[in-house]
Design an enzyme around this catalytic site. Structure first.
Site, PDB file in Angstrom:
ATOM      1  N   ARG A  50      -3.809  -4.374  -6.147  1.00 25.72           N
ATOM      2  CA  ARG A  50      -3.689  -5.992  -6.022  1.00 25.72           C
ATOM      3  C   ARG A  50      -2.892  -6.458  -7.039  1.00 25.72           C
ATOM      4  O   ARG A  50      -3.179  -6.234  -8.388  1.00 25.72           O
ATOM      5  CB  ARG A  50      -5.295  -6.115  -5.989  1.00 25.72           C
ATOM      6  CG  ARG A  50      -5.468  -7.729  -5.897  1.00 25.72           C
ATOM      7  CD  ARG A  50      -4.993  -8.081  -4.658  1.00 25.72           C
ATOM      8  NE  ARG A  50      -5.596  -9.613  -4.359  1.00 25.72           N
ATOM      9  CZ  ARG A  50      -4.939 -10.709  -4.875  1.00 25.72           C
ATOM     10  NH1 ARG A  50      -3.847 -10.385  -5.727  1.00 25.72           N
ATOM     11  NH2 ARG A  50      -5.593 -11.806  -4.718  1.00 25.72           N
ATOM     12  N   GLU A  58      -4.038 -14.681   4.010  1.00 20.33           N
ATOM     13  CA  GLU A  58      -4.395 -13.382   4.808  1.00 20.33           C
ATOM     14  C   GLU A  58      -3.520 -13.062   5.791  1.00 20.33           C
ATOM     15  O   GLU A  58      -2.865 -13.898   6.610  1.00 20.33           O
ATOM     16  CB  GLU A  58      -5.852 -13.590   5.144  1.00 20.33           C
ATOM     17  CG  GLU A  58      -6.844 -13.664   4.147  1.00 20.33           C
ATOM     18  CD  GLU A  58      -7.251 -12.588   3.267  1.00 20.33           C
ATOM     19  OE1 GLU A  58      -6.613 -11.262   3.577  1.00 20.33           O
ATOM     20  OE2 GLU A  58      -7.768 -12.693   2.234  1.00 20.33           O
ATOM     21  N   ARG A 102      -9.346  -1.376  -6.273  1.00 17.56           N
ATOM     22  CA  ARG A 102      -8.060  -1.562  -6.233  1.00 17.56           C
ATOM     23  C   ARG A 102      -7.597  -1.686  -7.721  1.00 17.56           C
ATOM     24  O   ARG A 102      -8.139  -2.285  -8.297  1.00 17.56           O
ATOM     25  CB  ARG A 102      -7.477  -2.770  -5.447  1.00 17.56           C
ATOM     26  CG  ARG A 102      -7.846  -2.647  -4.050  1.00 17.56           C
ATOM     27  CD  ARG A 102      -7.487  -3.940  -3.378  1.00 17.56           C
ATOM     28  NE  ARG A 102      -8.285  -4.888  -3.768  1.00 17.56           N
ATOM     29  CZ  ARG A 102      -8.140  -6.339  -3.157  1.00 17.56           C
ATOM     30  NH1 ARG A 102      -7.433  -6.445  -2.279  1.00 17.56           N
ATOM     31  NH2 ARG A 102      -8.849  -7.223  -3.960  1.00 17.56           N
TER      32      ARG A 102
END
Length: 166
Positions: A50, A58, A102
């Site tokens: 990330r 999104e 992540r």
């Protein structure tokens, strides 16, 4: 010998000089997930990264109603920018991973020599996404090493009507 080491440390402390503390880890670039997430291989198999300090709209959310055209454009921009990239350099801030496990990293196209504004502008993917208007600057404390410069880049993108700011 001990006095010399003490003297060097003392002089550095007094003058405010600090040693370069950034560590860059080279990783194979595998693919993008969306406008602020990629997959790399550091030698342990595929890992999701990330990009910190940014937030892109999104494009692959489980709830399709949250996916946007701006998110698809951000993902397409990132895919195009990284299409011929074999490897990237990962820079950790404070946190190692997020709640989704992540890796949290700044992602560089090449290892910087100085980490100055010019190199951030041209070599750091997180910054490039902000400057091109495909991501918002977004602070995620405690990982805020580049927060001020990212704010500056987002203001420039707004003023220049880049990407999301058109």
């Amino acid at each position: 010998m001990r006095k010399s080491i003490f003297l060097i440390v003392f002089v550095l402390w007094i003058t405010g000089c600090t040693a370069q503390t950034s560590v860059f880890q080279k990783a194979d670039f595998v693919r993008i997930v969306d406008g602020d997430t990629i997959v790399v291989d550091r030698g342990y198999g595929d890992e999701t990264v990330r990009l910190i300090g940014i937030d892109a709209p999104e494009s692959v959310h489980q709830d399709p109603s949250r996916n946007t055209e701006e998110g698809r454009r951000a993902s397409a921009f990132l895919a195009d920018r990284l299409k011929n990239t074999e490897f990237v350099y990962l820079q950790k801030d404070v946190s190692d991973t997020d709640r989704y496990d992540r890796l949290l990293r700044y992602v560089w196209l090449k290892q910087p020599d100085r980490e100055n504004e010019s190199e951030v502008r041209t070599q750091m993917i997180n910054a490039i996404l902000i400057m091109e208007g495909y991501a918002f600057q977004h602070a995620y404390p405690p990982d805020t090493a580049y927060d001020e410069i990212f704010q500056k880049f987002m203001q420039e993108a707004k003023e220049n009507h880049e990407g999301l700011w058109k």
